[in-house]
Write an enzyme that holds these catalytic residues in place. Structure first.
Site, PDB file in Angstrom:
ATOM      1  N   ASP A 217      58.578 -23.863  74.272  1.00 53.38           N
ATOM      2  CA  ASP A 217      57.368 -23.480  74.999  1.00 53.38           C
ATOM      3  C   ASP A 217      56.202 -23.463  74.026  1.00 53.38           C
ATOM      4  OD1 ASP A 217      55.465 -22.410  76.672  1.00 53.38           O
ATOM      5  OD2 ASP A 217      56.542 -20.553  77.110  1.00 53.38           O
ATOM      6  N   ASP A 228      49.506 -25.289  78.867  1.00 54.64           N
ATOM      7  CA  ASP A 228      50.720 -24.502  78.662  1.00 54.64           C
ATOM      8  C   ASP A 228      51.864 -25.206  79.384  1.00 54.64           C
ATOM      9  OD1 ASP A 228      52.642 -22.564  78.368  1.00 54.64           O
ATOM     10  OD2 ASP A 228      51.544 -20.966  79.390  1.00 54.64           O
ATOM     11  N   GLU A 330      55.399 -21.657  85.924  1.00 56.23           N
ATOM     12  CA  GLU A 330      56.615 -21.654  85.107  1.00 56.23           C
ATOM     13  C   GLU A 330      57.694 -20.847  85.814  1.00 56.23           C
ATOM     14  OE1 GLU A 330      56.288 -19.571  81.332  1.00 56.23           O
ATOM     15  OE2 GLU A 330      54.561 -18.443  82.063  1.00 56.23           O
TER      16      GLU A 330
END
Length: 444
Positions: A217, A228, A330
């Protein structure tokens, strides 16, 4: 980066691009001949050509077409990635992400002249996000091909971070350089039951094992526009159903996200998808559970967790997504309890936006706060970054800043030991006309 419900916890898609912006294959990362240089076997002066067989020795000149010189040579990405994107895309236009039209009451947005005008006004904002996204794609594709069991977590993390800094053109050793571009937050390498917020501190000797499930990540940013995105790596096919469940759940969340969509509806759809999977490990069948206290989140400029959370289970949050917002969608799946707690040594920290001004009696805390403000601002950082800047004996000051409510610590988040967790994540921009999955690539 993971966001937690409690508010406290929050590839090389070697689209190696030519200077004209055309995609090359990964093999194209090998060095090109220099300008005007001919690497073919017949690159000899015509007068020196050998006589052809069967001509009785009569020298016959070999005809060939003159080679055209390349204008400056084709620019392609190196391995490991070190060529800044501004060199690969000199016109400053970077690849779009995946474009998805809105549905239901928002279908009109695609053709609305007013919304198209607003979209055009956002070009600089979009190009910064697209540049960061292309950095992420190129770095992660190289990482996926080259990360192998036997490597230390430190060399993996630093390899990714050095590549991101190089491609953004901001090495981060000059004052304020990290704030202009580079890592959006530290590279997380969370193993097995650890789901998020783990990166090695100095002296960490942990080695990636064949049976590990590792979440990778990391974020890249240009001018505080943070992309992200995360993926999971496993080297034993027994974990494939776990990874498939989480990837499918993330894609479900992306499909459901949109302007005026309630975040609880996104969470309900994610949970339904995730929990339709199961995985067999060592002869035992495990249902894949959503980690219910980890969430997606919106992203503000220079702030990775902007205040809105996107749950991955059904719940009562009626908050709506709005036009112009940027979200990290996510999802996390687990073979354990589906609930994480703080565990292990902390590595991630971030300055709290609008933190109250409190008197600092520890001199090392004052000095460290000055370093954080100048080099990171509100972007997350880790202890390795402070080491890199030459800071020494800073733990007392860092802990004082945390206890004073000026800096937030983000300890690793772990499910029960013996369980396995996976994560996939993309950044989505809710443009006025369309939804753009800015970090989408051929890999995931």
């Amino acid at each position: 980066m993971a966001a937690q419900a409690s508010e406290k916890l929050e590839k090389l898609d070697l689209n190696g691009q030519t200077a004209e912006g055309k995609a090359d294959t990964p093999a194209a990362s090998q060095a090109e001949p220099a300008e005007g240089e001919d690497d073919s076997d017949d690159d000899k002066e015509e007068g020196n050509a050998a006589p052809e067989a069967g001509t009785g020795g009569a020298a016959k000149k070999k005809k060939r077409k003159p080679k055209k010189k390349k204008k400056g040579g084709a620019k392609v990405q190196s391995a490991p990635p070190r060529v800044p994107l501004t060199t690969l895309f000199p016109n400053g236009q970077f690849p779009e992400g995946e474009i998805c039209e809105y549905k239901d009451d928002n279908t009109y947005r695609t053709t609305s002249e007013e919304k198209r005008y607003l979209d055009r006004m956002n070009n600089d904002f979009l190009q910064e996000y697209r540049q960061g996204a292309e950095v992420h794609r190129q770095v992660r594709q190289y990482a996926q091909k080259n990360i192998k069991p036997g490597q230390t977590l430190t060399e993996i993390a630093e390899g990714i971070e050095d590549s991101v800094r190089a491609l953004t053109g901001h090495p981060g050793l000059e004052e304020g350089d990290n704030i202009k571009g580079g890592m959006g937050f530290p590279c997380g390498l969370s193993i097995n039951h650890c789901a998020a917020h783990y990166t090695p501190n100095a002296g960490n000797k942990m080695v990636l094992q064949q049976g590990d499930v590792m979440k990778v990540d990391f974020g890249a940013h240009i001018n505080g526009r943070i992309v992200d995105s995360a993926f999971t790596m496993a080297f034993d096919p027994v974990y494939d159903p776990l990874l498939a469940a989480v990837k499918d759940a993330t894609n479900t969340g992306i499909r459901e996200a949109g302007i005026d969509v309630r975040v609880c509806d996104v969470g309900a759809a994610v949970q339904e998808t995730m929990e339709s999977y199961e995985v067999e490990i060592n002869g035992t069948m495990h249902p894949v559970k959503c980690i219910r206290n980890l969430n997606g989140h919106n992203i503000d400029q220079h702030i990775i967790h902007g205040g809105k959370s996107v749950p991955i289970v059904k719940g009562g949050d009626q908050t709506k997504m709005e036009e112009g917002e940027v979200f990290a969608i996510e999802t996390f799946g687990s073979t354990g309890k589906g609930y994480v707690r703080d565990d292990m040594e902390c590595s991630h920290y971030a300055l709290i936006p609008d933190a109250p001004k409190v008197p600092l009696r520890v001199s090392s805390a004052k000095n460290l706060l000055n370093v954080i403000n100048k080099n990171f601002g509100t972007l997350p950082f880790c202890r390795r970054y402070l080491d890199r800047l030459g800071q020494e004996k800073y733990l007392l000051g860092l802990n004082n800043l945390v206890n004073s409510g000026i800096v937030q610590d983000y300890p690793p988040l772990c499910d029960i030991k013996g369980s396995y967790t996976a994560q996939y994540e993309h950044t989505v921009v809710l443009r006025p006309t369309v939804k753009e999955v800015i970090s989408r690539g051929d890999d995931y």
